[in-house]
Motif scaffolding. Structure first.
Motif, PDB file in Angstrom:
ATOM      1  N   ILE A 192      38.304  36.900  35.598  1.00 42.13           N
ATOM      2  CA  ILE A 192      39.288  36.785  36.679  1.00 42.13           C
ATOM      3  C   ILE A 192      38.586  36.466  37.997  1.00 42.13           C
ATOM      4  CG2 ILE A 192      41.031  38.033  38.014  1.00 42.13           C
ATOM      5  CD1 ILE A 192      41.637  39.670  35.504  1.00 42.13           C
ATOM      6  N   CYS A 193      37.501  37.163  38.266  1.00 40.42           N
ATOM      7  CA  CYS A 193      36.760  36.920  39.498  1.00 40.42           C
ATOM      8  C   CYS A 193      36.200  35.501  39.529  1.00 40.42           C
ATOM      9  CB  CYS A 193      35.640  37.944  39.650  1.00 40.42           C
ATOM     10  SG  CYS A 193      34.719  37.812  41.202  1.00 40.42           S
ATOM     11  N   LEU A 194      35.656  35.044  38.416  1.00 39.31           N
ATOM     12  CA  LEU A 194      35.095  33.697  38.361  1.00 39.31           C
ATOM     13  C   LEU A 194      36.171  32.638  38.565  1.00 39.31           C
ATOM     14  CD1 LEU A 194      32.595  34.126  35.385  1.00 39.31           C
ATOM     15  CD2 LEU A 194      32.044  33.948  37.818  1.00 39.31           C
ATOM     16  N   ARG A 195      37.345  32.849  37.959  1.00 40.91           N
ATOM     17  CA  ARG A 195      38.443  31.903  38.147  1.00 40.91           C
ATOM     18  C   ARG A 195      38.908  31.900  39.607  1.00 40.91           C
ATOM     19  NH1 ARG A 195      43.420  32.369  34.573  1.00 40.91           N
ATOM     20  NH2 ARG A 195      43.740  30.298  35.481  1.00 40.91           N
ATOM     21  N   PHE A 196      38.928  33.067  40.214  1.00 41.23           N
ATOM     22  CA  PHE A 196      39.309  33.160  41.622  1.00 41.23           C
ATOM     23  C   PHE A 196      38.303  32.414  42.498  1.00 41.23           C
ATOM     24  CE2 PHE A 196      39.098  35.787  45.617  1.00 41.23           C
ATOM     25  CZ  PHE A 196      40.245  35.261  46.189  1.00 41.23           C
ATOM     26  N   ARG A 197      37.010  32.597  42.245  1.00 41.25           N
ATOM     27  CA  ARG A 197      35.986  31.892  43.009  1.00 41.25           C
ATOM     28  C   ARG A 197      36.173  30.386  42.913  1.00 41.25           C
ATOM     29  NH1 ARG A 197      30.132  34.296  41.588  1.00 41.25           N
ATOM     30  NH2 ARG A 197      30.281  32.419  40.318  1.00 41.25           N
ATOM     31  N   ARG A 202      38.186  25.204  45.429  1.00 42.72           N
ATOM     32  CA  ARG A 202      39.050  24.009  45.384  1.00 42.72           C
ATOM     33  C   ARG A 202      40.109  24.009  46.480  1.00 42.72           C
ATOM     34  NH1 ARG A 202      39.228  25.477  39.887  1.00 42.72           N
ATOM     35  NH2 ARG A 202      41.351  26.281  40.216  1.00 42.72           N
ATOM     36  N   ASN A 203      40.537  25.192  46.926  1.00 38.88           N
ATOM     37  CA  ASN A 203      41.755  25.263  47.739  1.00 38.88           C
ATOM     38  C   ASN A 203      41.598  25.924  49.110  1.00 38.88           C
ATOM     39  OD1 ASN A 203      43.922  24.311  45.705  1.00 38.88           O
ATOM     40  ND2 ASN A 203      42.813  25.885  44.552  1.00 38.88           N
ATOM     41  N   LEU A 224      43.780  40.447  41.397  1.00 39.16           N
ATOM     42  CA  LEU A 224      42.734  39.664  42.051  1.00 39.16           C
ATOM     43  C   LEU A 224      41.884  40.539  42.962  1.00 39.16           C
ATOM     44  CD1 LEU A 224      44.168  36.185  43.157  1.00 39.16           C
ATOM     45  CD2 LEU A 224      42.687  36.733  41.227  1.00 39.16           C
ATOM     46  N   ALA A 225      42.535  41.402  43.698  1.00 39.67           N
ATOM     47  CA  ALA A 225      41.812  42.268  44.624  1.00 39.67           C
ATOM     48  C   ALA A 225      40.829  43.168  43.876  1.00 39.67           C
ATOM     49  CB  ALA A 225      42.797  43.111  45.424  1.00 39.67           C
ATOM     50  N   ARG A 226      41.270  43.739  42.760  1.00 41.12           N
ATOM     51  CA  ARG A 226      40.410  44.633  41.983  1.00 41.12           C
ATOM     52  C   ARG A 226      39.230  43.875  41.381  1.00 41.12           C
ATOM     53  NH1 ARG A 226      44.185  46.933  39.517  1.00 41.12           N
ATOM     54  NH2 ARG A 226      44.290  45.539  37.703  1.00 41.12           N
ATOM     55  N   ALA A 227      39.504  42.683  40.816  1.00 41.04           N
ATOM     56  CA  ALA A 227      38.444  41.902  40.180  1.00 41.04           C
ATOM     57  C   ALA A 227      37.410  41.430  41.202  1.00 41.04           C
ATOM     58  CB  ALA A 227      39.043  40.700  39.455  1.00 41.04           C
ATOM     59  N   THR A 228      37.863  41.041  42.389  1.00 40.79           N
ATOM     60  CA  THR A 228      36.944  40.560  43.414  1.00 40.79           C
ATOM     61  C   THR A 228      36.100  41.691  43.981  1.00 40.79           C
ATOM     62  OG1 THR A 228      38.607  38.892  43.992  1.00 40.79           O
ATOM     63  CG2 THR A 228      36.782  39.181  45.516  1.00 40.79           C
ATOM     64  N   LEU A 229      36.712  42.845  44.133  1.00 44.14           N
ATOM     65  CA  LEU A 229      35.957  44.004  44.629  1.00 44.14           C
ATOM     66  C   LEU A 229      34.879  44.406  43.631  1.00 44.14           C
ATOM     67  CD1 LEU A 229      35.735  46.066  46.920  1.00 44.14           C
ATOM     68  CD2 LEU A 229      37.326  47.524  45.652  1.00 44.14           C
ATOM     69  N   ASN A 230      35.203  44.405  42.345  1.00 39.38           N
ATOM     70  CA  ASN A 230      34.227  44.781  41.316  1.00 39.38           C
ATOM     71  C   ASN A 230      33.138  43.725  41.150  1.00 39.38           C
ATOM     72  OD1 ASN A 230      35.593  47.160  40.742  1.00 39.38           O
ATOM     73  ND2 ASN A 230      36.806  46.259  39.085  1.00 39.38           N
ATOM     74  N   GLY A 231      33.530  42.436  41.202  1.00 43.15           N
ATOM     75  CA  GLY A 231      32.577  41.378  40.913  1.00 43.15           C
ATOM     76  C   GLY A 231      31.832  40.832  42.104  1.00 43.15           C
ATOM     77  N   ALA A 232      32.411  40.947  43.313  1.00 46.41           N
ATOM     78  CA  ALA A 232      31.772  40.382  44.504  1.00 46.41           C
ATOM     79  C   ALA A 232      31.495  41.424  45.576  1.00 46.41           C
ATOM     80  CB  ALA A 232      32.645  39.268  45.091  1.00 46.41           C
ATOM     81  N   GLY A 233      32.035  42.610  45.407  1.00 42.09           N
ATOM     82  CA  GLY A 233      31.760  43.672  46.360  1.00 42.09           C
ATOM     83  C   GLY A 233      32.533  43.577  47.662  1.00 42.09           C
ATOM     84  N   SER A 235      36.768  42.477  49.458  1.00 39.37           N
ATOM     85  CA  SER A 235      38.170  42.221  49.152  1.00 39.37           C
ATOM     86  C   SER A 235      38.419  40.741  48.921  1.00 39.37           C
ATOM     87  CB  SER A 235      39.046  42.710  50.306  1.00 39.37           C
ATOM     88  OG  SER A 235      38.907  41.850  51.429  1.00 39.37           O
ATOM     89  N   ALA A 236      39.520  40.436  48.255  1.00 40.84           N
ATOM     90  CA  ALA A 236      39.861  39.044  47.988  1.00 40.84           C
ATOM     91  C   ALA A 236      40.090  38.285  49.286  1.00 40.84           C
ATOM     92  CB  ALA A 236      41.102  38.973  47.096  1.00 40.84           C
ATOM     93  N   LYS A 237      40.752  38.920  50.260  1.00 38.80           N
ATOM     94  CA  LYS A 237      40.987  38.260  51.547  1.00 38.80           C
ATOM     95  C   LYS A 237      39.687  37.980  52.264  1.00 38.80           C
ATOM     96  CE  LYS A 237      43.712  36.772  54.872  1.00 38.80           C
ATOM     97  NZ  LYS A 237      42.714  36.171  55.753  1.00 38.80           N
ATOM     98  N   GLU A 238      38.777  38.939  52.262  1.00 42.29           N
ATOM     99  CA  GLU A 238      37.480  38.740  52.897  1.00 42.29           C
ATOM    100  C   GLU A 238      36.706  37.628  52.205  1.00 42.29           C
ATOM    101  OE1 GLU A 238      34.229  39.337  55.504  1.00 42.29           O
ATOM    102  OE2 GLU A 238      36.344  39.901  55.610  1.00 42.29           O
ATOM    103  N   PHE A 239      36.829  37.532  50.888  1.00 45.02           N
ATOM    104  CA  PHE A 239      36.147  36.487  50.135  1.00 45.02           C
ATOM    105  C   PHE A 239      36.621  35.111  50.608  1.00 45.02           C
ATOM    106  CE2 PHE A 239      35.311  33.636  46.645  1.00 45.02           C
ATOM    107  CZ  PHE A 239      34.097  34.061  46.142  1.00 45.02           C
ATOM    108  N   VAL A 240      37.922  34.932  50.717  1.00 46.67           N
ATOM    109  CA  VAL A 240      38.478  33.656  51.174  1.00 46.67           C
ATOM    110  C   VAL A 240      38.035  33.365  52.604  1.00 46.67           C
ATOM    111  CG1 VAL A 240      40.583  32.348  51.631  1.00 46.67           C
ATOM    112  CG2 VAL A 240      40.471  33.859  49.646  1.00 46.67           C
TER     113      VAL A 240
END
Length: 308
Positions: A192-197, A202-203, A224-233, A235-240
């Protein structure tokens, strides 16, 4: 009929191509920082550059500060820096540091090794410090690669290149799969995290809303939020937001596009919205950031780098 005035071509940061040293085959090079100091002036190294090859750097003594994509990293003995092609790099003061620098074009690795080592991962950590279980193997792999690189002419060329490819593969696979990457996430990114990345890559110029990515990928925003926190350390919003800010910094620092043009390119409603967004996350306005970054550069120094 009015004709829209065409803007001059943007002044991009110069790309630094791989150039094989005289008397060696193309594809890879191993040199010491002392050799680098003798080859390239400090002012030329300090200029931003975008290498089209991989750089692996490890120190044996001293300390070195490197800037990669506008983030400062401090390198000490035992740690490794991996700068992938396309990232913007600025070298620090090499005066009090010694170590080894390994340069290689990606085609030095076979497809299976490149995939297993995740060499194309734009989110891979830049600096890692191997634990006691990994460090000896990395040191051995690097030293063996250095020894064989300097043995050019002792084997037929085809055999020599095969030796370099295999030893380089060992080194990058070891680096890519450290037991505990320093400063990295607690666990490997899941699917899930990899697909989000990938979706963000792309977007991110179209949307900065986590809800939009959740809809695109077919997950809930909470998933998405849970997967990004676990995989990237983070939040999903911060990642974007970090991806958007990085692109804005690149464009501000290394092109002549106006803030309004960059705002439009990154999908903001208007330049005012872009300026507020950038100021909130960087702590300075886009123009202040551009002036500060360009103030560090030496505009009359010739472009140079570790490989040319």
């Amino acid at each position: 009929m009015m004709v829209k005035k065409r803007h001059a071509a943007p002044r991009e940061i110069p790309e630094l191509p791989f150039a094989a040293p005289a008397g060696t085959p193309a594809g890879a090079e191993v040199l010491s920082l002392a050799e680098l100091r003798g080859r390239v002036s400090p002012a030329a190294l300090a200029r931003p550059q975008r290498p089209d090859f991989h750089q692996l750097l490890t120190l044996t003594s001293g300390e070195l500060r490197q800037t990669v994509d506008f983030t400062d990293h401090t390198l000490r003995p035992g740690s490794w820096l991996w700068v992938r092609p396309g990232r913007v790099q600025q070298w620090g003061d090499l005066t009090h540091a010694d170590g080894a620098l390994i340069l290689f074009r990606q085609d030095m690795l076979d497809a299976a090794t490149a995939a297993a080592a995740r060499v194309d991962d734009p989110y891979a950590p830049v600096v890692c410090t191997p634990g006691t279980g990994d460090a000896p193997a990395l040191e051995l792999a690097a030293e063996h690669l250095r020894h064989e690189f300097r043995a050019f002419g002792q084997l037929p060329l085809e055999a020599y290149m095969a030796v370099l490819r295999h030893l380089l593969a060992v080194l990058v696979l070891r680096l890519a799969h450290l037991t505990v990457p320093a400063g990295g996430p607690a666990s490997e990114p899941d699917e899930i995290c990899l697909r989000f990345r990938d979706a963000v890559e792309r977007n991110f110029t179209r949307t900065r809303r986590v809800e939009d990515y959740a809809r695109i990928l077919g997950y809930s925003a909470r998933t998405l939020a849970r997967a990004t926190l676990n995989g990237a350390g983070l939040s999903a919003k911060e990642f974007v937001d970090r991806r958007v800010v990085l692109e804005a910094k690149r464009l501000l620092a290394h092109s002549d596009r106006t803030a309004a043009q960059i705002s439009d390119q990154l999908g903001f409603v208007n330049p005012s919205q872009f300026s507020k967004y950038f100021l909130h996350r960087v702590g300075r306005s886009p123009i202040d950031f551009r002036d500060t970054v360009r103030g560090r550069q030496a505009p009359h120094e010739p472009t140079g780098g570790p490989n040319g």
